[in-house]
Design a protein around this motif. Sequence first.
Motif, PDB file in Angstrom:
ATOM      1  N   THR A 175       5.982   2.703   1.798  1.00 45.68           N
ATOM      2  CA  THR A 175       4.917   2.230   2.491  1.00 45.68           C
ATOM      3  C   THR A 175       3.693   2.678   1.604  1.00 45.68           C
ATOM      4  OG1 THR A 175       6.275   2.510   4.330  1.00 45.68           O
ATOM      5  CG2 THR A 175       3.777   2.184   4.717  1.00 45.68           C
ATOM      6  N   ASN A 176       2.878   1.429   1.469  1.00 44.14           N
ATOM      7  CA  ASN A 176       1.559   1.566   0.765  1.00 44.14           C
ATOM      8  C   ASN A 176       0.614   1.837   1.954  1.00 44.14           C
ATOM      9  OD1 ASN A 176      -1.103   1.529  -0.548  1.00 44.14           O
ATOM     10  ND2 ASN A 176      -0.135   0.251  -2.393  1.00 44.14           N
ATOM     11  N   PHE A 177       0.115   2.904   2.480  1.00 43.56           N
ATOM     12  CA  PHE A 177      -0.737   3.169   3.455  1.00 43.56           C
ATOM     13  C   PHE A 177      -1.898   2.579   3.182  1.00 43.56           C
ATOM     14  CE2 PHE A 177       2.661   6.244   4.944  1.00 43.56           C
ATOM     15  CZ  PHE A 177       2.983   5.546   6.021  1.00 43.56           C
ATOM     16  N   SER A 178      -2.543   2.840   2.141  1.00 39.88           N
ATOM     17  CA  SER A 178      -3.902   2.521   1.936  1.00 39.88           C
ATOM     18  C   SER A 178      -4.066   0.850   1.743  1.00 39.88           C
ATOM     19  CB  SER A 178      -4.476   2.921   0.464  1.00 39.88           C
ATOM     20  OG  SER A 178      -3.558   2.473  -0.604  1.00 39.88           O
ATOM     21  N   GLU A 179      -3.013   0.363   1.483  1.00 35.93           N
ATOM     22  CA  GLU A 179      -3.143  -1.194   1.661  1.00 35.93           C
ATOM     23  C   GLU A 179      -2.873  -1.807   3.004  1.00 35.93           C
ATOM     24  OE1 GLU A 179      -1.150  -3.510  -2.154  1.00 35.93           O
ATOM     25  OE2 GLU A 179       0.286  -3.236  -0.633  1.00 35.93           O
ATOM     26  N   ILE A 180      -2.228  -1.199   3.702  1.00 35.27           N
ATOM     27  CA  ILE A 180      -1.827  -1.578   4.951  1.00 35.27           C
ATOM     28  C   ILE A 180      -3.370  -1.272   5.799  1.00 35.27           C
ATOM     29  CG2 ILE A 180      -0.758  -1.107   7.022  1.00 35.27           C
ATOM     30  CD1 ILE A 180       1.001  -2.611   5.068  1.00 35.27           C
ATOM     31  N   LYS A 181      -3.775  -0.229   5.520  1.00 31.66           N
ATOM     32  CA  LYS A 181      -5.031   0.287   6.313  1.00 31.66           C
ATOM     33  C   LYS A 181      -6.157  -0.759   6.207  1.00 31.66           C
ATOM     34  CE  LYS A 181      -7.966   4.208   6.940  1.00 31.66           C
ATOM     35  NZ  LYS A 181      -8.284   5.513   6.511  1.00 31.66           N
ATOM     36  N   LYS A 182      -6.215  -1.271   4.709  1.00 24.97           N
ATOM     37  CA  LYS A 182      -7.318  -2.178   4.272  1.00 24.97           C
ATOM     38  C   LYS A 182      -7.202  -3.401   5.122  1.00 24.97           C
ATOM     39  CE  LYS A 182      -7.812  -0.654  -0.433  1.00 24.97           C
ATOM     40  NZ  LYS A 182      -7.690  -0.957  -1.852  1.00 24.97           N
ATOM     41  N   PHE A 183      -5.999  -3.960   5.102  1.00 30.18           N
ATOM     42  CA  PHE A 183      -5.519  -5.256   5.968  1.00 30.18           C
ATOM     43  C   PHE A 183      -5.823  -5.053   7.453  1.00 30.18           C
ATOM     44  CE2 PHE A 183      -2.707  -7.412   8.683  1.00 30.18           C
ATOM     45  CZ  PHE A 183      -2.899  -8.990   8.137  1.00 30.18           C
ATOM     46  N   SER A 184      -5.669  -3.742   8.015  1.00 30.65           N
ATOM     47  CA  SER A 184      -5.768  -3.688   9.275  1.00 30.65           C
ATOM     48  C   SER A 184      -7.093  -3.728   9.692  1.00 30.65           C
ATOM     49  CB  SER A 184      -5.174  -2.306   9.975  1.00 30.65           C
ATOM     50  OG  SER A 184      -3.908  -2.279   9.561  1.00 30.65           O
ATOM     51  N   LYS A 185      -7.992  -3.006   8.799  1.00 31.75           N
ATOM     52  CA  LYS A 185      -9.596  -2.893   9.219  1.00 31.75           C
ATOM     53  C   LYS A 185     -10.224  -4.532   8.866  1.00 31.75           C
ATOM     54  CE  LYS A 185     -10.774   1.793   8.094  1.00 31.75           C
ATOM     55  NZ  LYS A 185     -11.677   2.574   7.036  1.00 31.75           N
ATOM     56  N   LYS A 186      -9.587  -5.236   7.881  1.00 32.28           N
ATOM     57  CA  LYS A 186     -10.306  -6.291   7.590  1.00 32.28           C
ATOM     58  C   LYS A 186      -9.776  -7.402   8.639  1.00 32.28           C
ATOM     59  CE  LYS A 186     -10.568  -9.842   3.976  1.00 32.28           C
ATOM     60  NZ  LYS A 186     -10.472 -10.043   2.617  1.00 32.28           N
ATOM     61  N   ASN A 187      -8.668  -7.441   9.362  1.00 29.00           N
ATOM     62  CA  ASN A 187      -8.232  -8.267  10.206  1.00 29.00           C
ATOM     63  C   ASN A 187      -8.530  -7.625  11.454  1.00 29.00           C
ATOM     64  OD1 ASN A 187      -7.176 -10.596   8.910  1.00 29.00           O
ATOM     65  ND2 ASN A 187      -6.286  -9.007   7.567  1.00 29.00           N
ATOM     66  N   ASN A 188      -9.137  -6.738  12.049  1.00 32.93           N
ATOM     67  CA  ASN A 188      -9.730  -6.218  13.300  1.00 32.93           C
ATOM     68  C   ASN A 188      -8.202  -5.683  13.869  1.00 32.93           C
ATOM     69  OD1 ASN A 188     -11.296  -5.259  15.239  1.00 32.93           O
ATOM     70  ND2 ASN A 188     -11.311  -7.180  16.290  1.00 32.93           N
ATOM     71  N   CYS A 189      -7.327  -4.905  13.215  1.00 31.03           N
ATOM     72  CA  CYS A 189      -6.218  -4.770  14.032  1.00 31.03           C
ATOM     73  C   CYS A 189      -6.178  -3.184  14.414  1.00 31.03           C
ATOM     74  CB  CYS A 189      -4.960  -4.703  12.859  1.00 31.03           C
ATOM     75  SG  CYS A 189      -4.676  -6.093  12.420  1.00 31.03           S
ATOM     76  N   ASN A 209      -7.706 -14.463   4.944  1.00 28.01           N
ATOM     77  CA  ASN A 209      -8.334 -14.387   3.644  1.00 28.01           C
ATOM     78  C   ASN A 209      -7.842 -12.964   3.010  1.00 28.01           C
ATOM     79  OD1 ASN A 209     -10.075 -16.717   3.651  1.00 28.01           O
ATOM     80  ND2 ASN A 209     -11.458 -15.579   5.067  1.00 28.01           N
ATOM     81  N   SER A 210      -6.850 -12.324   3.394  1.00 31.58           N
ATOM     82  CA  SER A 210      -6.228 -11.239   2.991  1.00 31.58           C
ATOM     83  C   SER A 210      -5.602 -11.266   1.292  1.00 31.58           C
ATOM     84  CB  SER A 210      -5.087 -10.662   3.949  1.00 31.58           C
ATOM     85  OG  SER A 210      -4.310  -9.703   3.193  1.00 31.58           O
ATOM     86  N   PRO A 211      -6.037 -10.212   0.582  1.00 36.05           N
ATOM     87  CA  PRO A 211      -5.429 -10.337  -0.841  1.00 36.05           C
ATOM     88  C   PRO A 211      -3.833 -10.048  -0.828  1.00 36.05           C
ATOM     89  CG  PRO A 211      -6.640  -8.169  -0.386  1.00 36.05           C
ATOM     90  CD  PRO A 211      -6.683  -9.056   0.676  1.00 36.05           C
ATOM     91  N   LEU A 212      -3.306  -9.548   0.454  1.00 32.31           N
ATOM     92  CA  LEU A 212      -1.923  -9.359   0.308  1.00 32.31           C
ATOM     93  C   LEU A 212      -1.071 -10.519   0.386  1.00 32.31           C
ATOM     94  CD1 LEU A 212      -2.134  -6.274   2.938  1.00 32.31           C
ATOM     95  CD2 LEU A 212      -2.309  -6.005   0.603  1.00 32.31           C
ATOM     96  N   LYS A 213       0.166 -10.268  -0.190  1.00 30.34           N
ATOM     97  CA  LYS A 213       1.240 -11.384  -0.197  1.00 30.34           C
ATOM     98  C   LYS A 213       2.286 -11.206   0.829  1.00 30.34           C
ATOM     99  CE  LYS A 213       4.139 -11.356  -3.834  1.00 30.34           C
ATOM    100  NZ  LYS A 213       4.657 -11.278  -5.063  1.00 30.34           N
ATOM    101  N   PHE A 214       2.656 -11.806   1.649  1.00 30.85           N
ATOM    102  CA  PHE A 214       3.797 -11.670   2.463  1.00 30.85           C
ATOM    103  C   PHE A 214       4.929 -12.250   2.308  1.00 30.85           C
ATOM    104  CE2 PHE A 214      -0.354 -10.782   4.500  1.00 30.85           C
ATOM    105  CZ  PHE A 214      -0.314  -9.698   5.448  1.00 30.85           C
ATOM    106  N   ASP A 215       6.087 -11.709   2.286  1.00 28.74           N
ATOM    107  CA  ASP A 215       7.169 -12.157   2.049  1.00 28.74           C
ATOM    108  C   ASP A 215       8.386 -11.782   2.999  1.00 28.74           C
ATOM    109  OD1 ASP A 215       6.925 -13.339  -0.533  1.00 28.74           O
ATOM    110  OD2 ASP A 215       6.808 -11.092  -1.237  1.00 28.74           O
ATOM    111  N   ILE A 216       8.958 -12.714   3.993  1.00 30.47           N
ATOM    112  CA  ILE A 216      10.034 -12.500   4.962  1.00 30.47           C
ATOM    113  C   ILE A 216      11.082 -13.020   4.237  1.00 30.47           C
ATOM    114  CG2 ILE A 216      10.918 -12.977   7.082  1.00 30.47           C
ATOM    115  CD1 ILE A 216       7.849 -13.738   7.891  1.00 30.47           C
ATOM    116  N   ASN A 217      11.961 -12.066   3.520  1.00 30.48           N
ATOM    117  CA  ASN A 217      13.065 -12.496   3.306  1.00 30.48           C
ATOM    118  C   ASN A 217      14.323 -13.032   3.950  1.00 30.48           C
ATOM    119  OD1 ASN A 217      12.432 -11.088   0.665  1.00 30.48           O
ATOM    120  ND2 ASN A 217      13.143  -9.232   1.510  1.00 30.48           N
TER     121      ASN A 217
END
Length: 173
Positions: free
Chosen positions: A158-172, A94-102
Amino acid sequence: IFSAESLKGNITGKFNLKNLNNYYINSEFTSSWELNEVNKYFKKSPFKNLSGRLFANSFYNGNISFHSGFKKMFLSAEHYSDIKLQNIKFKYSNSPLKFDINSADLTINKQKMLVHSSTATISETDIDFNGKINNLFDYLLAKKSKISIIGTVNSIYTNFSEIKKFSKKNNCT
């Protein structure tokens, strides 16, 4: 020897099937998949709206089944794949982040994934990664609650605030 096609993929190879009371297969195959087709088959996957291309050379030796018991069989089987990913896009859970693997070149050997090289972005953050990912299949098949990632990451932005939100939301951690 076999060859099959789906709407947007193909698989060719050879296999030897033994024991029709408890299927055991030795197989070697090459495949190419358009990942938006894979969405139909793995509806419970945390990877949503997959797109892009996967190329694989794989070997599988172990039991197979056509019921839920296959998960356990897969985890205990001998399997190995060389994989190339191109232009992969997805959302995770349910993350709002978009993942792209080139692009990514990796090897899977049972429960270990060795990432030789990868170039990706997570929303605004660019990531070049090489290293090991352990227990990914156990995690995807709900047998373990965490994966282990060890490697080297390079990033220009690196957008640390975005990564931090993802980590907290996904229990990383």
